[in-house]
Design a protein around this motif. Sequence first.
Motif, short mmCIF file in Angstrom:
data_model
loop_
_atom_site.label_atom_id
_atom_site.label_comp_id
_atom_site.label_asym_id
_atom_site.label_seq_id
_atom_site.Cartn_x
_atom_site.Cartn_y
_atom_site.Cartn_z
N PHE A 116 11.37 11.22 19.71
CA PHE A 116 12.47 12.01 20.25
C PHE A 116 13.79 11.25 20.17
CE2 PHE A 116 15.31 12.96 23.80
CZ PHE A 116 15.56 14.31 23.58
N VAL A 117 13.75 9.98 20.57
CA VAL A 117 14.96 9.16 20.52
C VAL A 117 15.46 9.02 19.08
CG1 VAL A 117 15.89 6.83 20.91
CG2 VAL A 117 14.42 7.89 22.63
N LEU A 118 14.53 8.75 18.16
CA LEU A 118 14.89 8.63 16.75
C LEU A 118 15.50 9.93 16.23
CD1 LEU A 118 14.84 7.20 13.99
CD2 LEU A 118 12.46 7.98 13.73
N ALA A 119 14.90 11.06 16.61
CA ALA A 119 15.37 12.37 16.14
C ALA A 119 16.75 12.70 16.69
CB ALA A 119 14.36 13.45 16.53
N ALA A 120 16.93 12.50 18.00
CA ALA A 120 18.22 12.83 18.62
C ALA A 120 19.34 11.94 18.12
CB ALA A 120 18.10 12.74 20.14
N LEU A 121 19.11 10.61 18.14
CA LEU A 121 20.13 9.68 17.67
C LEU A 121 20.41 9.86 16.18
CD1 LEU A 121 19.22 6.35 19.52
CD2 LEU A 121 20.98 8.02 20.11
N GLY A 122 19.34 10.03 15.41
CA GLY A 122 19.51 10.24 13.97
C GLY A 122 20.26 11.52 13.67
N GLY A 123 19.96 12.57 14.41
CA GLY A 123 20.64 13.84 14.21
C GLY A 123 22.13 13.75 14.47
N TYR A 124 22.49 13.11 15.58
CA TYR A 124 23.92 12.97 15.90
C TYR A 124 24.62 12.02 14.94
CZ TYR A 124 23.52 15.68 20.17
OH TYR A 124 23.32 16.71 21.05
N LEU A 125 23.92 10.99 14.47
CA LEU A 125 24.50 10.09 13.48
C LEU A 125 24.82 10.84 12.19
CD1 LEU A 125 25.22 7.22 12.52
CD2 LEU A 125 22.83 6.95 11.81
N LEU A 126 23.89 11.66 11.75
CA LEU A 126 24.12 12.45 10.54
C LEU A 126 25.23 13.45 10.74
CD1 LEU A 126 20.42 13.16 9.47
CD2 LEU A 126 22.04 11.62 8.35
N ARG A 127 25.27 14.03 11.92
CA ARG A 127 26.29 15.03 12.21
C ARG A 127 27.70 14.44 12.15
NH1 ARG A 127 26.89 18.36 17.84
NH2 ARG A 127 28.80 19.43 17.31
N CYS A 128 27.82 13.17 12.54
CA CYS A 128 29.13 12.51 12.56
C CYS A 128 29.47 11.85 11.23
CB CYS A 128 29.17 11.46 13.66
SG CYS A 128 29.00 12.14 15.32
N THR A 129 28.50 11.76 10.31
CA THR A 129 28.75 11.06 9.05
C THR A 129 28.41 11.95 7.85
OG1 THR A 129 26.52 10.07 9.20
CG2 THR A 129 28.37 8.78 10.06
N VAL A 130 27.17 11.89 7.40
CA VAL A 130 26.77 12.55 6.15
C VAL A 130 27.00 14.05 6.17
CG1 VAL A 130 24.83 12.97 4.59
CG2 VAL A 130 25.03 10.76 5.76
N PHE A 131 26.64 14.69 7.28
CA PHE A 131 26.74 16.15 7.34
C PHE A 131 27.97 16.62 8.13
CE2 PHE A 131 21.89 15.91 7.07
CZ PHE A 131 21.91 16.10 5.69
N ARG A 132 28.94 15.76 8.26
CA ARG A 132 30.10 16.10 9.09
C ARG A 132 30.80 17.36 8.61
NH1 ARG A 132 35.11 12.02 10.65
NH2 ARG A 132 36.19 13.46 12.05
N ARG A 133 31.01 17.50 7.33
CA ARG A 133 31.73 18.66 6.80
C ARG A 133 30.86 19.90 6.74
NH1 ARG A 133 35.30 16.26 1.71
NH2 ARG A 133 36.50 14.76 2.94
N ARG A 134 29.55 19.72 6.92
CA ARG A 134 28.66 20.88 6.86
C ARG A 134 28.32 21.41 8.24
NH1 ARG A 134 24.42 19.09 2.07
NH2 ARG A 134 25.92 17.90 0.86
N GLU A 135 28.74 20.68 9.27
CA GLU A 135 28.44 21.11 10.63
C GLU A 135 29.43 22.17 11.10
OE1 GLU A 135 25.96 20.25 12.65
OE2 GLU A 135 25.06 18.92 11.19
N VAL A 136 29.05 22.90 12.14
CA VAL A 136 29.89 23.95 12.70
C VAL A 136 31.10 23.35 13.40
CG1 VAL A 136 29.98 25.83 14.37
CG2 VAL A 136 27.92 25.45 13.03
N LYS A 137 32.28 23.83 13.08
CA LYS A 137 33.48 23.42 13.79
C LYS A 137 33.56 24.22 15.10
CE LYS A 137 35.15 20.84 10.41
NZ LYS A 137 35.37 19.41 10.51
N LEU A 138 33.60 23.53 16.22
CA LEU A 138 33.54 24.22 17.50
C LEU A 138 34.78 25.06 17.77
CD1 LEU A 138 31.96 21.44 19.71
CD2 LEU A 138 30.85 23.31 18.51
#
Length: 280
Positions: A116-138
């Motif tokens: 769970f920790v790996l998934a949550a931290l990894g998900g937010y890391l990707l969201r702020c880096t690799v997938f930043r432009r693909r994420e939903v703009k709030l």
Amino acid sequence: MTAVLSTAQDAFFDVLKTVPLLLLVYALLYYIENRLTDTPALLSRTAQFGPAVGALAGSIPQCGFSAAASALFSAGYLAPATLVAVFLATSDEAVPVMLAGGASAKSILALLVVKFVLAALGGYLLRCTVFRRREVKLDEPLEIELNACGCGEPLPNILGHTLKTSLFLFAVLLALDLVLLAVGEDRLASVLLGGSIFQPLLCAVLGLVPSCAMSVLLSELYVSGTISFGALVAGLSTGAGFGYIVLLGEKQGRRRAAPVILATFILAAVGGTVTQLLFG
């Protein structure tokens, strides 16, 4: 011949267990696409919780959640970082197999917490880096492709989509299980470099095989002492089971599958290696 028939039967029942969840997901998609008018605003408001919620959902020991998440991703209702979080947290059949094999409740709890920790931290890391432009703009409207189920009569649409996905799942799963049967679990275990720092990497590669049988195999290897706890974490973190099959089977998801799978593999391999260095 008996072994082949038994393998086909196992594949059939594995897919059968996933059908109710797929029906629910495609019914939900149909409702969203044809009934709701404020879905983009709703999703944009909840997008910030994506990886944590994805990690929590993936932690539920059920073989079908990764497939459901892939279907939602293909339809445009799930961000890539959230899908990776679901994949990393998923453990498929590992928990019941470990319980049946005599693993302690402490080790099972540790597995779920680490993943769970790996998934949550990894998900937010990707969201702020690799997938930043693909994420939903709030603060911007969300644009999504509303074509997963399409229009028309709801029941034939939902049943047709579920049947198509289920048949695809069965065909791929049967082929993979037959290959595993031909190779043999003992031979597979012998190449996993027991005690090596590279074992998590090899198990992460093994986990990419899109079959719930992989979670069973990895759990059995851990209970028997063949692989380390870190290797188990790595293998189960890439072991998204039916998720990969659905992702590659859906036209919309196939175009975006490679970055998601690669990110899942890298985080799983690194997370498993770190876990092995810290905990064994």
